[in-house]
Structures are given as C-alpha cells and as structure tokens.
Design an enzyme around this catalytic site. Structure first.
Site, mmCIF file in Angstrom:
data_model
loop_
_atom_site.group_PDB
_atom_site.id
_atom_site.type_symbol
_atom_site.label_atom_id
_atom_site.label_comp_id
_atom_site.label_asym_id
_atom_site.label_seq_id
_atom_site.Cartn_x
_atom_site.Cartn_y
_atom_site.Cartn_z
ATOM 1 N N GLY A 13 1.456 -2.564 -6.107
ATOM 2 C CA GLY A 13 1.756 -1.239 -5.575
ATOM 3 C C GLY A 13 0.568 -0.337 -5.832
ATOM 4 N N CYS A 46 4.759 6.386 -0.255
ATOM 5 C CA CYS A 46 4.925 7.828 -0.023
ATOM 6 C C CYS A 46 5.022 8.135 1.468
ATOM 7 C CB CYS A 46 3.774 8.606 -0.653
ATOM 8 S SG CYS A 46 3.482 8.100 -2.352
#
Ligand SMILES: Cc1cc2nc3c(=O)[nH]c(=O)nc-3n(C[C@H](O)[C@H](O)[C@H](O)COP(=O)(O)OP(=O)(O)OC[C@H]3O[C@@H](n4cnc5c(N)ncnc54)[C@H](O)[C@@H]3O)c2cc1C
Length: 459
Positions: A13, A46
């Site tokens: 990530g 996001c």
C-alpha cells in the site's frame, strides 16, 4: 550496511510501496522484495470514492506504480502473495503465492499490513460469514467494483459514518443521482477531527444537499429475496426507532489495524490496537520495522498514542523506515500533527492538531473568525471560517481548523507553526502574500491569532 542485505516488505500500500522506493534510493545495492496479498500493484485508496462518480474515470487510473515500474527500479513486487507467518529466529517469512507455499529470508523486515474495515454489530449484516447482498465496506478496489455493480441512478443508499470517507462517498454517490442518507451514531459529524462549532458550519452546508441523521444507530437489516431492503435505525437519545428503505448500505465506520502477523511474533501492540514504533519506525523486535495504518505513534501536542489512519503519515513513516532499513539514519518528528483535509459538496475543510475533546479546556484559549479569501472590494472573494487553539500558559499554537476557500493551504501554515512550536505572538506577525486578485493584505490566518493574542493578554 552489508551490500547483500535483503529487505522484505509485507504489503504494497502507501506504506510498503513508499518504503521500498526510499530503501532503494538510500542504498542502490539493497535487495528489496515486496510481498502483497492483493492482485493489484500500488494504488491510491484515497482516490477510490471519486471513481464512483466518474471524477476519476477508471479504477486503473488509481494505479501509481506497476510491477514493471518496480522492476525497472530494481525492486521485486510479488502480488497474490499472502504472508502467513514470520519466523524471527530463522529470519524468514512464509507466504502463499497462488496456492504455493514459499519462504523468503530477510535481513530486515518492514511490516506495512494496513488496516481492515470495522464491521459494526448490526443484526443480519452477515450471511454465511459474508456481508449480505447490498452491504459494502470501503477499503479496496474490489470493494468499489462491487458498489459499481449495484449502483444505478435513482436508487437509494445509506452510508453509516459521517467521517471524511463516509462524506466523500456520500458526495460522489449524490453526484450520480443516488438518493443518499448518512447515519451517524454521534451527536455531530466529523467528531474526532472537528470541534462542535466548526462541525456545525459543515453540517449546515451539506445537510442542504443530503439527509444526515445524527445520534442514531443502524440496529437491524431487513431483507427481501436475500437482499437488503430496509434498515431499522434507533435514536440513541430517545430510543425511538424508525425504518428506512434502502437499496444498499455502505459502511464507513473506521478501520482496525491489521496486526495479526506482528502480534504472533511478540511485537508490542499499543492502546489503540496499532504496533508501537519509535521515531525510526522500529518495533520492539530487532531488525523489524512497521509503518502506516497498522501502527500507532504519539500525537505531537498531547503525546497520547494515536492510531495512524492517514496516507500522509503512512508515507512519511515509510520514508523513515525505508531509509533506516537501508542503513541510513532518519527520524520522524516527535509526534504526528494529523494534518488532514477533504472536500465534499463543494466545501473544502482542513484541520491540524487535536480537537478540544483531547485538550483540557481551562488550559487553552480559542478564537474563531469568519473572513474572506479576497479584499472586500474585489469580486469573487469566498468565505472561510478559521478556528485556532493556543496554550494559555505558553501562548504556543496547538491546533487549527478551517472550512472554506483554501482551507488546506491555510491549515498547512498552522502545521508549520505547531511543528516549530511557534507562539501566537510570533505567528500573528507573519507576512502573508498580498495581491487583491489572490489574497487580502492581512490574511485571516493572522487575524485569528490577533484575536487570541488579545485574549491571552486579558487572561
Ligand atoms: C476510501 C479511502 C479514502 C482515503 N482518503 C485519504 C485521504 O484523503 N488522505 C489521507 O491521508 N488518507 C486517506 N485514506 C487513508 C489511506 O489510504 C491509508 O492511511 C493508507 O492507505 C495507509 O497505507 P498502508 O500502507 O499503511 O496500508 P494499505 O494502503 O491498506 O496497504 C496495506 C497493504 O498490505 C497488504 N497486506 C495486508 N496483510 C498482508 C499479508 N499478510 N500479506 C501480504 N500483504 C498483506 C494489503 O493487501 C494492502 O495492500 C483513505 C482511505 C480510504 C480507504
């Protein structure tokens, strides 16, 4: 650093991918292997809400660094590789790649396993251990794919949780003609990131566009033909129940750190449930670092441990761990500021530092000011509300929240001030840039400090 050092990173990530890049930059000879259980390369979580509305056209637009990119950088990314176990004594990890068991030795290990969505205890939410048809959590590309497959214009959706992610999802669904309601158990929206007075400004603005049901908990899902059909919602103050018909339900009630691997090898887990790390991002186990949402670190102002849940912090921890694992010496600041921002329903919001709930009210002074982004005579000025909190004794700035035009940039100035431990007296003299088409002569970042300064003098 021995040139043959091998750094293994668990998770690709924001944390894992960034740690790999900085470890390589620090020492070109480091051998770096990232093991990622998912099938995708490094992508931006996001950006996920914006794919629902088409603001970001395709999910693949979110890919930041592909396997080829990593390969060119001299980093190996192995996707579809689930790490099952860490053997600290033998310094190796055991993983499953496409159903095959593999073992990889390491000299240094970086754990960046992120977090998993919290599933609230709602009656009928699971069917055979899986979320019932029409209920979705929000964390991965696959979660968004599932929502995209169900979402059709004119349908009804309920989002549980009025935090940043819940409101971003609500905005993006509203943009494509979905009838959205947000249910929040607490008495205000954005409770952990905004004070009541600032949250009210945001609430008033966005409740013009969608229904937000405060003080309320979804207690039960009722189904029709095995699919969600209706929700039972209880008002936490009055205990009065109401039913809401919905086509789908989105859970945005926060995440829990993914620490099972770390726990099994004796990494110290803190009060928030995250792995405890120091300023170098080291865990308590030699040669093992941890970064991102699976960790906790201290808040810069209050010094209390906070669970990391922002990509901005994950990336900064990852830079730190990557450099240190590759033989460098790099420290995080003494705590995190939790500088945060978002934009939904056309409203930009931002904050830095703790809210009043985490501070002792008779030790602080606050001021709020509503001004404009341009001088009064210049057309196009936009409103902005700003709140600043300072320590009564020292006059140091400890927190700020903004709603409106360029909220994030204004909050970034306060982030600088808090990190530099500046006082209100220092900051109110800040020479901000002025031109009528861009900004007023005296920006509201200094006006609000002038108000606090007066309060501090008469305290
Ligand atoms: C919808 C959404 C919007 C967001 N918006 C913002 C924002 O605007 N600003 C902001 O600062 N933050 C935002 N965030 C938070 C931000 O995305 C996270 O803080 C960030 O992704 C944390 O990075 P990480 O590497 O710690 O965890 P992750 O990005 O979750 O990565 C962890 C990785 O580890 C892998 N993994 C886990 N266990 C294993 C295992 N055993 N073996 C192999 N691989 C494993 C997972 O598959 C995953 O890919 C948002 C998050 C979401 C979900």
């Amino acid at each position: 650093l021995n040139q043959e050092q091998k750094i293994v990173i668990i998770g690709c990530g924001a944390g894992g991918g960034t740690a790999a890049q900085f470890a390589k930059k620090q020492h070109r000879k480091s051998k770096i292997l990232i093991l990622e259980k998912g099938k995708y390369p490094q992508y931006s979580k996001c950006g996920l809400p914006y794919v629902l509305s088409g603001v970001i056209p395709k999910l693949s637009d979110l890919f930041e660094f592909s396997e080829e990119w990593f390969k060119k950088a001299g980093i190996t990314l192995s996707t579809n590789t689930l790490v099952d176990k860490i053997d600290v004594n033998k310094k190796k990890v055991i993983a499953k790649k496409d159903d095959e068991i593999i073992e990889e030795s390491y000299d240094l290990l970086i754990i960046s396993t992120g977090s998993k969505p919290f599933i609230p205890p709602i009656k009928n939410i699971f069917l055979k251990d899986k979320l019932i048809d029409g209920v979705f959590s929000i964390r991965t590309i696959d979660d968004i794919k599932k929502i995209q497959n169900s979402v059709k214009k004119g349908k009804r959706a309920v989002v549980i949780g009025a935090g940043f992610i819940g409101l971003e999802i609500a905005d993006n669904l509203n943009k494509i003609g979905i009838n959205v309601k947000v249910v929040e158990a607490l008495p205000q929206i954005l409770l952990t990131t905004f004070d009541e007075d600032m949250s009210k400004i945001i609430y008033n603005k966005i409740s013009e566009k969608i229904d937000i049901i405060l003080n309320s908990t979804v207690t039960k899902i009722e189904t029709k033909n095995g699919k969600i059909n209706q929700l039972l919602i209880k008002n936490n103050k009055t205990n009065i129940e109401q039913k809401i018909i919905t086509d789908f339900l989105i859970l945005a009630v926060g995440c829990r750190p993914e620490v099972s691997l770390a726990k099994n090898i004796g990494c110290k887990i803190g009060k928030t449930g995250g792995i405890i790390v120091n300023e170098k991002c080291e865990t308590n186990i030699k040669n093992i670092y941890a970064v991102g949402d699976c960790t906790e670190f201290l808040d810069f102002v209050t010094k209390r441990p906070v669970q990391i849940g922002l990509g901005s912090i994950a990336v900064r921890q990852a830079i730190t761990a990557g450099i240190n694992a590759s033989g460098g010496n790099y420290l995080m600041p003494k705590g995190v500021l939790q500088t945060r921002t978002s934009k939904f329903f056309g409203l930009e919001i931002a904050g830095v530092g703790p809210t009043m709930d985490f501070l002792i009210s008779d030790k602080i002074v606050t001021a709020t000011f509503k001004g404009f982004s341009l001088p009064p005579y210049f057309p196009g000025g936009k409103p902005i509300s700003l709140k600043v909190i300072a320590d009564k004794k020292s006059g140091k700035i400890i927190s700020a929240q903004a709603v409106g035009n360029n909220a994030a940039q204004r909050i970034n100035s306060f982030a600088t001030a808090i990190l530099a431990e500046m006082t209100i007296e220092d900051f109110k003299k800040l020479e901000t840039a002025y031109s009528p088409a861009v900004a007023p002569t005296i920006d509201i970042v200094t006006i609000v400090c002038d108000i606090i300064s007066k309060k501090l003098k008469i305290k």
